[in-house]
Design a protein around this motif. Structure first.
Motif: not given
Length: 710
Positions: A428-435
């Motif tokens: 989730d944290a990685r996806a937050d950063g990518a978004a």
């Protein structure tokens, strides 16, 4: 005596995109109507045969209460010709030109693609040199023949050499041919009879000086003629299967439309028609307004400009590396659409996240589509960030998978450098950063392109209103507006199908031009007037073939420059109704043209030289016939709250209300952060913005004054 037949009531517009085929039906009986009265429909595009998606979508649209007998016209925008040129899927062509000019395509404008790159390679010519043949036929700038011309023996030799090349199409572009259209066309006709293949005369396509540009345009037209003729024929057959007996128009690159027969005769005029449709719709719906259009679809974001409610046209557009010298709506594209791939660029010393230009397309689509796609797209970022609700996407008719969007984003952000220090330990944290990074990158790229486009016309973004449409236009428009300092955003009703709406309400339009090269002064006014009068008669004659009976406008202009200046500015000389043009002699005033040129030169270049001679290089005429009035509405219904959820668009999760348009009553305005869900798009209202709506179903987003002052 039988009662007169009731007027047909519907105009249908169709736009085939990379992901969806959009259809819109609007009242076509000439009465005033609102954008909220439009009937819209979307179906997945069928890349293997775009006409299949058109037939499927049209059949489903008719099932929504439209009697096929009540269809007055069908207007279709297509990118088939454009895609064929870009992908090289065109007919095998040969070129016939004047002796000594065989290398016209190789020399081009003798410019390198990138001025400071010593290793840059010029683009390959549109046809290879061995497919270019020479003939002893050329003309002076006044149209007089130079040399002996083509005698029967040389014609036989030329035909024999062309046959040996086995071309599917041939183009003829002779030096000075723009001034001798009849003679060049005669040679093209003789070759066509001898070869039994289509032969295109460059002067017939566009008789303007510019040997390389005119030659390229003729070859582009010739190369897509077999493909476009086949497609338009198939389109007619599919309409006949649905029993649609209506006038069929094809939208064109200048923001207008022409009959399908005109499109078959000159298909090159359609190649940039898709992006022009939305700009044309905005011009028709909101005349007199300075606007920037943002068409954010599945593959790209297209930026257009309306000055005083009129689309800005250009004659310097390109299709890939090839110039397109005919007037087209100036649209600048950047590969940042809802389907644009979010990817990890490791070509440098560190990992950098980028958005586009590659798109996941209609198949397999973004990861959230659950159609086999694994690459994250910008749509996946909207879903993960809570901006798009997977359960209500497209009115709930196209449910998405939020878990697949998150997983795809997490995979692309596994390396340091993509999330500015965010904890990368969890998906989730990685996806937050990518978004977060994807939103910043997409906004920055679009902002840079927008500033460049406006600066070229001496303009700044702050004085314009954004008109945001396409499936993702309303979703991203306020983020882009914050980036460039724009304080007003308008999201039209039927925003997700706005280009199809543009096709439905596009004016019938034709542009023509002729090179004159004369001084603009009272002493030469008769020559300038005569040239304009000939063009005016030409567009009026064309209009009589288009099956329209409404009164339109003829606009006459000229490309002017100071003597010795390398560039020109197009300046309007006169405009009058088609009725007056058909009955009253044309009168031009030299002082009007000179005054307008000075005003425009001051705005674009920052100075005026009152002592310099002003020259006209090219005169132009356009005829435009608009459909009935469109009411856009102002001050009507409001909003109803349907829920709440957290949204993330600036690296910070924020609680946001979820709203829908109220059928009657409701809240008059909505303050951000908020999300407005519509059947065809989702509109993000960030903090510091307020949304209102009008009785036409359009959304108006305004940045709060305190935010503007900051």
């Amino acid at each position: 005596m039988a009662a007169p037949a009731a007027p047909r009531r519907w105009r249908i517009g169709i736009d085939v995109g990379g992901t969806f085929t959009d259809l819109v039906a609007v009242p076509g009986d000439g009465s005033s109507w609102s954008l909220a009265d439009a009937i819209t429909h979307k179906v997945p595009s069928t890349p293997h045969d775009p006409s299949e998606g058109v037939e499927t979508g049209l059949a489903q649209l008719l099932e929504r209460g439209i009697d096929v007998a009540d269809v007055a016209s069908v207007a279709h925008g297509t990118t088939i010709g454009l895609n064929a040129i870009l992908q090289g899927r065109v007919a095998r062509a040969a070129l016939v030109t004047s002796r000594g000019h065989r290398d016209v395509l190789q020399i081009a404008r003798a410019r390198m693609p990138r001025s400071f790159d010593l290793h840059a390679t010029p683009a390959a010519p549109i046809v290879p040199r061995e497919h270019v043949l020479e003939t002893d036929h050329r003309f002076a700038s006044d149209g007089d023949a130079v040399g002996a011309g083509v005698d029967p023996a040389e014609l036989d030799r030329l035909v024999a050499r062309l046959r040996a090349l086995t071309p599917e199409v041939v183009a003829v572009s002779l030096l000075g041919g723009y001034a001798a259209r009849e003679a060049e066309q005669e040679l093209a006709d003789r070759l066509a009879r001898a070869l039994d293949v289509p032969v295109t005369s460059a002067a017939a396509v566009w008789p303007e000086a510019g040997e390389y540009e005119r030659t390229t345009l003729a070859l582009l037209d010739a190369q897509i003629t077999p493909l476009m003729t086949g497609y338009f024929t198939a389109l007619r057959e599919r309409l006949a299967r649905l029993r649609v007996d209506a006038r069929v128009y094809i939208t064109t690159s200048n923001g207008g439309s022409v009959s399908i027969d005109s499109a078959i005769r000159r298909p090159v005029q359609t190649v940039l028609s898709g992006p022009a449709g939305g700009v044309s719709a905005a011009a028709t719906a909101w005349p007199g307004t300075d606007m920037v259009t943002l068409d954010m679809g599945g593959t790209s974001s297209d930026i257009g400009v309306l000055r005083g409610g009129r689309p800005v046209l250009t004659t310097t557009a390109t299709v890939g590396p090839h110039p397109l010298m005919t007037p087209v709506v100036e649209v600048s594209a950047i590969g940042a659409g809802g389907g644009s791939v979010i990817w990890d660029d490791r070509s440098g010393s560190r990992s950098v996240l980028r958005v586009g230009p590659t798109s996941v397309g209609a198949v397999p689509g973004p990861a959230a589509y659950d159609a086999g796609g694994t690459e994250p797209a910008l749509t996946d970022a909207y879903v993960h960030a809570g901006i798009i609700d997977p359960a209500t996407f497209l009115g709930g008719t196209f449910p998405l998978r939020g878990d697949l969007a998150t997983a795809a984003l997490a995979r692309v952000a596994e390396h340091d450098g993509t999330d500015d220090g965010t904890d990368v330990g969890t998906p989730d944290a990685r996806a937050d950063g990518a978004a977060d990074a994807a939103f910043r990158v997409a906004s920055a790229g679009m902002a840079a392109r927008l500033r460049t486009v406006l600066a070229a016309h001496g303009e700044v973004p702050e004085r314009y209103t954004f008109v945001a449409f396409g499936g993702a236009g309303g979703t991203h428009a306020a983020l882009l507006a914050d980036e460039v300092g724009v304080s007003r955003v308008l999201v039209p009703a039927a925003a997700g199908t706005f280009c199809a709406l543009g096709a439905a309400i596009a004016p019938v339009r034709r542009d023509v031009a002729r090179t004159v090269r004369t001084v603009v002064a009272e002493a030469t006014l008769d020559d300038l007037t005569a040239a304009c009068a000939e063009l005016e008669a030409e567009v009026l004659g064309w209009l009589r073939t288009q099956d329209v009976d409404a009164v339109g406008t003829v606009t006459l202009s000229a490309d002017l420059r100071y003597a010795g200046q390398p560039t020109t500015l197009e300046v309007e000389l006169a405009a009058r109704s088609t009725t007056d043009a058909a009955t009253a002699p044309l009168r031009l005033a030299a002082d009007v043209g000179l005054r307008r040129f000075a005003e425009q030169h001051e705005r674009v270049h920052g100075f005026v030289d009152a002592a310099a001679t002003v020259r006209a290089e090219t005169v132009r005429a356009s005829v435009t016939v608009h459909p009935g009035e469109v009411r856009t509405g102002r001050g009507g219904s409001g909003f109803v709250k349907t829920g709440a959820r957290d949204v993330r668009y600036d690296a910070v999760p924020r609680p946001a209300g979820v709203w829908a348009l109220a059928a009657d009553g409701g809240e008059a305005s909505v303050a951000g952060p908020a999300v407005v869900e519509k059947a065809d798009t989702t509109v993000l209202v960030p903090a510091g913005w307020t949304a209102t709506t009008d009785d036409g179903g359009n959304l108006h987003l305004v940045r709060d004054r305190s935010e503007q002052e900051d």
